[in-house]
Enzyme design. Structure first.
Site: not given
Length: 191
Positions: A72, A109
């Site tokens: 993006r 993560e």
């Protein structure tokens, strides 16, 4: 730093940008409030406001390269590069660029990933702006900085449309992930 802390407090464009972002609960997994920018970029005015704010900030900083982070970041970076007279380069996921590349691995993560850049796309001494749509932990931006600095570029700043307050952009051990590089964010995530 947030745009509102840097002279744009009360600027109606920031509210319009935030309002144009659709929040999709529990995507791609339960508990995630996905910040969908497709509604932002399909809104001509809000999309133009994003580009205009970034162009106003970077036009006089001597930026020679705008690096967009897949995927993006690719939406915003070319328009900004064109407007400020810089070249655009993509920072891509593995296996997407033909030819010789350099790679930088990083932790997420929930796993690991890599960014790649064409060898020779950036020259020693280039002044680079890194653009992505969203920053949460800073892992991807940190990898982008390392990748660019490995070839001798100077990363001037990282910029994102959406981001958590800077205090939350940290490593697990508490050190700031971006190693002191400035981070400019337009709006906080919507809930």
């Amino acid at each position: 730093m947030f745009a509102a802390e840097n002279g744009l407090r009360g600027d109606p464009r920031l509210k319009a940008i935030s309002d144009a972002i659709r929040v999709v609960p529990n995507f791609p997994k339960p508990g995630i409030m996905f910040q969908d920018i497709t509604t932002l970029v399909s809104n001509h005015k809000a999309f133009k406001d994003v580009v205009d704010i970034f162009v106003d900030r970077y036009r006089d900083m001597g930026i020679s390269v705008v690096a967009g982070v897949e995927a993006r970041g690719f939406i915003f970076a070319p328009a900004i590069a064109l407007a400020i007279g810089a070249k655009f380069i993509p920072l891509r996921k593995p296996g997407k660029l033909p030819g010789e590349v350099i790679t930088e691995a990083y932790e997420l993560e929930y796993g690991n990933d890599c960014l790649e850049m064409h060898l020779g796309a950036v020259q020693r001494g280039d002044r680079v702006l890194v653009i992505d749509d969203l920053v949460a932990t800073g892992g991807t931006l940190s990898a982008a900085i390392r990748l660019l600095e490995r070839v001798g570029a100077e990363v001037v700043e990282c910029a994102c449309v959406i981001g958590l307050p800077e205090a939350k952009v940290i490593k697990k051990n508490g050190r700031r992930r971006l190693d002191g590089k400035p981070l400019y964010i337009l709006v906080e995530p919507r809930q």
